[in-house]
Scaffold this active site. Structure first.
Site, mmCIF file in Angstrom:
data_model
loop_
_atom_site.group_PDB
_atom_site.id
_atom_site.type_symbol
_atom_site.label_atom_id
_atom_site.label_comp_id
_atom_site.label_asym_id
_atom_site.label_seq_id
_atom_site.Cartn_x
_atom_site.Cartn_y
_atom_site.Cartn_z
ATOM 1 N N ILE A 148 8.865 73.259 -57.181
ATOM 2 C CA ILE A 148 8.269 72.257 -56.297
ATOM 3 C C ILE A 148 7.602 72.892 -55.093
ATOM 4 C CG2 ILE A 148 9.727 70.319 -56.945
ATOM 5 C CD1 ILE A 148 11.503 71.050 -54.550
ATOM 6 N N GLY A 149 7.591 74.190 -55.052
ATOM 7 C CA GLY A 149 6.925 74.834 -53.927
ATOM 8 C C GLY A 149 7.069 76.331 -54.051
ATOM 9 N N GLY A 154 6.247 80.143 -51.981
ATOM 10 C CA GLY A 154 5.726 80.932 -50.874
ATOM 11 C C GLY A 154 5.643 82.368 -51.333
ATOM 12 N N LYS A 209 10.366 80.978 -54.298
ATOM 13 C CA LYS A 209 9.926 79.760 -54.961
ATOM 14 C C LYS A 209 11.066 78.761 -54.840
ATOM 15 C CE LYS A 209 6.787 81.013 -58.657
ATOM 16 N NZ LYS A 209 6.629 81.082 -60.117
ATOM 17 N N VAL A 210 10.713 77.484 -54.801
ATOM 18 C CA VAL A 210 11.764 76.485 -54.712
ATOM 19 C C VAL A 210 11.688 75.567 -55.935
ATOM 20 C CG1 VAL A 210 12.675 74.566 -53.382
ATOM 21 C CG2 VAL A 210 11.801 76.564 -52.226
ATOM 22 N N LYS A 225 16.366 77.751 -54.090
ATOM 23 C CA LYS A 225 15.364 78.666 -53.540
ATOM 24 C C LYS A 225 15.598 80.047 -54.107
ATOM 25 C CE LYS A 225 14.253 77.750 -49.342
ATOM 26 N NZ LYS A 225 14.248 77.626 -47.877
ATOM 27 N N ASP A 243 12.804 79.148 -36.409
ATOM 28 C CA ASP A 243 11.575 78.709 -37.050
ATOM 29 C C ASP A 243 11.546 77.188 -37.120
ATOM 30 O OD1 ASP A 243 9.131 78.697 -38.263
ATOM 31 O OD2 ASP A 243 9.840 79.412 -40.215
#
Ligand SMILES: *[C@@H]1O[C@H](CO)[C@@H](O)[C@H](O)[C@H]1NC(C)=O
Ligand SMILES: *[C@@H]1O[C@H](CO)[C@@H](O)[C@H](O)[C@H]1NC(C)=O
Ligand SMILES: *[C@@H]1O[C@H](CO)[C@@H](O)[C@H](O)[C@H]1NC(C)=O
Ligand SMILES: *[C@@H]1O[C@H](CO)[C@@H](O)[C@H](O)[C@H]1NC(C)=O
Ligand SMILES: *[C@@H]1O[C@H](CO)[C@@H](O)[C@H](O)[C@H]1NC(C)=O
Length: 943
Positions: A674-675, A677, A681-682, A696, A797
């Site tokens: 679903i995502g 970077g 990855k997630v 994750k 963050d």
């Protein structure tokens, strides 16, 4: 001096106490009764446990009570209850019962109410400290009778009302005085007016007077000029108006703090008589005229700030040879002069900002001799000539901003020697030549802006070595050649602007692997060829501009290409796409359709979860740091046996869940992704009959050695799994295994706050009460992390991407990828982590991450929630003196109708004000998350 006086007094008193046999006398009986009466009026006070009347009434001496000291007659001379957690007020403390009191210290408590008038009866009092409470009202005139007082401290109270909504950059290091180092700022609302009574001039032995952080207004009484022993006068952060009294010229001040008031007029020349001055803070007022020319006449000046005023005229002549200078801020005035002639060599200087004045001349090579310089900012002046090569000798330099001047010549070839440099801003000058290849040596650089110059030649590939770069702008130059592939190495890059150059060749496909890139501008060049398909898979991209090039062929498929407008691609050779306005592609040109369905599915998921994931930067940072640090001795760490429970820490039964997760995700098939970077990855993983998880999976961990490195984080991660808070995304567990290493989080249905605010419907769904709830939830979560966790946790963050929403729109703080523990004994060393646009300004010149960095990011987030978009420039504008905070209605998200109820409007105003305080440039003057929460709660209680 004050300290010595106090010390000897203590010694003396201690002697008295030793010598005195504690016999009760009528005096001490009245005193004891007065104290007990006060105690009874306070809510339960565990710290005053020792304050009890003895059954044998003749022995009821208070001399042994906590905080009480007596003379040898048994009469009270000192009441010291600083940091005692006292609540309540002073109305029932009958000061007239203590005729021998010399020392009264009730600082850092929670006392409310006014200062009773009968305080004036303490005729022998020498030391009075009521600072850091929540007292209000005005100063009683009877203070004028305390003629023996040498130290008077009422700072950080609410004395005299009016809510100050202004926001200021710091300019200060108040803690230098030692007086103010431990104080906690508490924001309060009161509405009284108040002046310092002229009679303050009666306190003829005063050495230290601190009235800062209150709401005093009116003029500074000239009678202060009578206080011939006064050395420290602290009046900052009030609402004083009028001029500095001429009478100040007769004082022997060493420290004078007037910053952040409404003072005007010119600074009296008489101030040159202050030949002992060490600290002079005039910043953030409305002063005009010349700076005092002999300000460093005494040769002691260390800290000088006059920033954000309307000073005109020359730089004070005495500054040239003022070798003691440590910190100088003169920015945002209209000062004239020659930067090469008016300044000298300052061995201790660490920070100087001369920006936005009218200085001329060249940069002298002498600056290179200010070896301790970490910040040099001279933006927005009329500086000409070359950048001296010697500047590369400033080995501690962290922030160099020479933008918006008339500098010409080349960038020093050896610029790469400034290896500590975090920001290099040379934009808007007349620099020519090429970008030196040595720029690759700037391994700590996070911002590089060389735009609007006359630089030619190619972009050196070495730029790919500046691996911490977050923002890179080379636009509006004459750069040619191709875009180096190495830019694809800049894993932290969030903003890339190469527009308005003469770059040729194709767009390197490597750009598509920049995991956190948000803005990409390659417009107005001569780029040709196809747009690489890799750009279509960039999840983080928010804007792209490829217009005015010679690009051709189909645009890739992907979120950004669907949401962009034709303008972003106009004036190319032959681009085609499904975007309205561009010519449609004919089917045969369409690139490979294999797996298209799959990626579309993934993208749809992602669209509802965008940005929820931004592990990237810090993981890279941590990995590389640890890799360097440990690469020699870490190799011997052997991997723990695979037969054991693969989960290092797990909330449930580890072994089965591990298997379930791998099975349910079909060994992490992309269709569950679903995502993604750069480093993680997630996946959304639904285990039948159990929960849905967000899993994750750091990419680099699959490759063996680094999984060893991550093990050194095991204990920290283990602590994170123990965090339990209703507004923090639960980390269920993590597992480090050669094949599958991953972290397992609670899944949040509604994705990130950033994503919700981006979309029209999302924004509408987040109505004002919901947004206030979101702000509160984040505040509670941060307060918990900062104040209730041992050791405290700094998130590092906080951004709208890291706030996730559950199905019922409750906000959860997520992604502790960057959190590190603030261990009392660790140096807080850090690589700069976090999201561009949310970073606290002090990170520009210090490596120390404190919880106040989170407070700053929280401030940005709150404004974003109110405005519906990142506040951007607004934050910098808030720091300019002319802007009081924008009226609330002007910043509120206009996709929602304005709040209807007064209660909501009040709450929004409070929330906005809190945000402004959180955004103060000086970390020490930001509130703690704990006091932010208190303010939020109070509003609920009173509304
Ligand atoms: C100061 O003390 C004198 C004598 O005790 C008294 O008369 C006077 O009212 C006091 N002043 C104030 C302002 O309280
Ligand atoms: C500075 O002076 C100009 C005019 O000289 C005025 O417009 C401006 O408001 C002044 N700024 C401040 C902060 O007073
Ligand atoms: C500053 O002073 C000028 C006149 O000297 C006045 O017009 C202006 O309003 C003042 N600005 C502020 C912020 O007080
Ligand atoms: C520089 O700072 C050090 C340490 O604070 C001090 O001892 C020294 O005197 C200072 N040098 C100058 C020239 O002021
Ligand atoms: C620089 O700072 C150090 C302390 O950080 C101080 O000892 C030294 O005197 C300063 N000056 C120079 C020229 O190094």
């Amino acid at each position: 001096m004050a300290c010595q006086g106090k010390l000897s007094l203590h010694v003396l008193l201690a002697l008295f106490v030793l010598l005195s046999s504690c016999k009760a006398n009528p005096r001490s009986k009245t005193e004891a009764e007065a104290l007990l009466r006060w105690k009874e009026s306070l809510p339960d006070q565990p710290t005053l446990k020792s304050w009890v009347a003895h059954t044998n009434s003749s022995a009821s001496s208070p001399c042994k009570w906590r905080g009480i000291t007596c003379n040898n007659e048994g009469s009270i001379t000192e009441i010291n209850l600083a940091y005692a957690g006292l609540r309540g007020n002073l109305q029932n403390l009958n000061f007239s019962s203590f005729p021998n009191l010399l020392h009264l210290d009730l600082s850092v408590n929670k006392l409310t109410g006014t200062i009773p008038t009968n305080i004036g009866t303490l005729s022998k009092l020498q030391y009075l400290d009521l600072s850091t409470n929540s007292l209000n009202g005005s100063l009683p005139l009877s203070l004028a009778n305390l003629t023996q007082v040498y130290q008077l401290d009422f700072s950080l109270n609410n004395i005299s009302g009016g809510l100050d909504r202004r926001l200021f950059p710091d300019g200060t290091s108040l803690s230098k005085t030692g007086l103010l180092s431990l104080k906690i700022f508490v924001l309060q609302y009161t509405k009284l007016g108040g002046r310092i009574p002229e009679e303050i001039g009666n306190l003829k032995y005063l050495v230290v007077m601190a009235l800062d952080w209150n709401y005093f207004c009116g003029p500074i009484p000239p009678s202060i000029g009578n206080l011939s022993d006064l050395t420290t006068l602290i009046l900052n952060q009030n609402e004083f108006s009028g001029q500095i009294p001429v009478s100040f010229g007769t004082l022997k001040l060493t420290h004078l703090y007037l910053l952040m008031n409404r003072l005007s007029g010119s600074v009296p020349e008489e101030i040159v008589n202050l030949s002992s001055l060490v600290t002079l803070h005039l910043a953030q007022n409305n002063f005009t005229g010349h700076l005092p020319q002999q300000v460093c006449q005494g040769g002691h000046l260390v800290n000088f700030s006059a920033a954000f005023n309307n000073f005109t005229g020359p730089i004070p002549v005495s500054l040239k040879y003022c070798r003691t200078l440590y910190r100088v801020r003169l920015e945002h005035n209209q000062l004239t002069g020659y930067i090469d002639q008016d300044f000298g060599v300052y061995p201790n200087l660490t920070y100087i900002d001369l920006s936005y004045n009218r200085l001329q001349g060249k940069l002298s090579p002498n600056w290179a001799e200010c070896q301790n310089l970490t910040v040099l900012r001279v933006a927005g002046n009329l500086i000409s000539g070359k950048i001296p090569n010697e500047i590369v000798q400033l080995s501690k330099m962290g922030y160099l901003d020479l933008s918006s001047n008339q500098l010409s010549g080349e960038i020093p070839v050896e610029i790469g020697k400034l290896s500590k440099l975090l920001k290099l801003i040379l934009k808007d000058n007349k620099l020519s030549g090429e970008v030196p290849a040595g720029i690759g040596g700037l391994s700590n650089l996070d911002s590089l802006d060389l735009s609007i110059n006359m630089l030619g030649g190619p972009i050196p590939g070495q730029i790919g070595d500046c691996w911490k770069l977050q923002s890179l702008s080379l636009s509006k130059n004459y750069l040619n050649g191709t875009i180096p592939n190495q830019i694809g190495n800049l894993r932290a890059l969030q903003d890339l602007d190469l527009s308005f150059n003469s770059l040729m060749g194709g767009i390197p496909p490597q750009l598509g692997s920049l995991p956190v890139l948000e803005c990409l501008n390659l417009s107005n060049n001569n780029l040709n060829g196809l747009v690489p398909t890799s750009l279509g898979s960039m999840m983080s991209l928010i804007s792209i501009n490829l217009s005015n090039n010679n690009l051709e062929g189909p645009l890739p498929d992907g979120k950004i290409f669907r949401s962009s407008t034709t303008g972003d691609f106009s004036n190319n050779k032959d681009l085609c796409s499904g975007i309205k306005g561009l010519q449609p592609c004919n089917a045969s040109v369409k690139n490979e359709g294999v797996g298209n369905m799959k990626s579309k599915l993934a993208i749809i998921f992602v669209a509802s979860f965008v940005g929820a994931i931004s592990l990237s930067i810090t993981f890279v940072g941590i990995f590389l740091y640890l890799k360097r640090k440990h690469s020699k001795n870490m190799m011997k760490v052997e991997s723990t046996s695979n037969s054991k429970n693969p989960f290092s820490i797990w909330y449930f039964d580890g072994k089965t869940v591990y298997k379930d997760i791998v099975e349910a995700s079909e060994s992490f098939d992309d269709k569950y992704c679903i995502g993604a970077g750069g480093t993680a990855k997630v996946y959304k993983v639904e285990i039948l009959g159990a929960q849905v998880f967000a899993v994750k999976k750091p990419r680099s961990m699959a490759e063996g050695t680094e999984s060893e490195i991550i093990k050194s984080f095991t204990s920290e991660l283990a602590a994170l799994t123990k965090i339990r808070h209703r507004n923090i995304v639960k980390l269920f567990g993590f597992c480090f295994q050669d094949v599958h290493s991953f972290l397992v989080y609670e899944f949040m249905e509604r994705g990130s706050l950033a994503n919700m605010l981006c979309s029209e419907e999302g924004a509408k769904e987040l109505d004002w009460p919901t947004r206030i709830r979101v702000v509160k939830s984040v505040a509670y979560a941060l307060s918990y992390m900062h104040h209730d966790c041992v050791p405290p946790i700094i998130h590092r963050d906080i951004s709208s991407k890291n706030i996730l929403l559950s199905s019922d729109l409750v906000a959860y703080v997520s992604d502790f990828g960057t959190a590190r523990f603030l261990k009392p004994d660790s140096s807080n060393w850090t690589t700069i982590a976090g999201t561009y646009g949310y970073l606290a300004p002090e990170l520009a010149y210090t490596m120390a991450v404190t919880e106040k960095c989170d407070v700053y990011s929280f401030g940005v987030l709150v404004l974003e929630v109110l405005m519906g978009k990142h506040p951007g420039e607004l934050i910098t504008n808030l720091n300019s003196p002319t802007s009081t905070s924008a009226p609330l209605k002007d910043v509120l998200d206009d996709r929602l109708s304005p709040p209807k109820s007064l209660k909501i409007a009040d709450e929004l105003a409070l929330v906005q004000n809190l945000a402004l305080f959180c955004l103060r440039a000086n970390p020490q003057s930001r509130p703690t998350m704990c006091s932010v929460c208190r303010q939020l709660e109070k509003q609920v209680a009173t509304s």
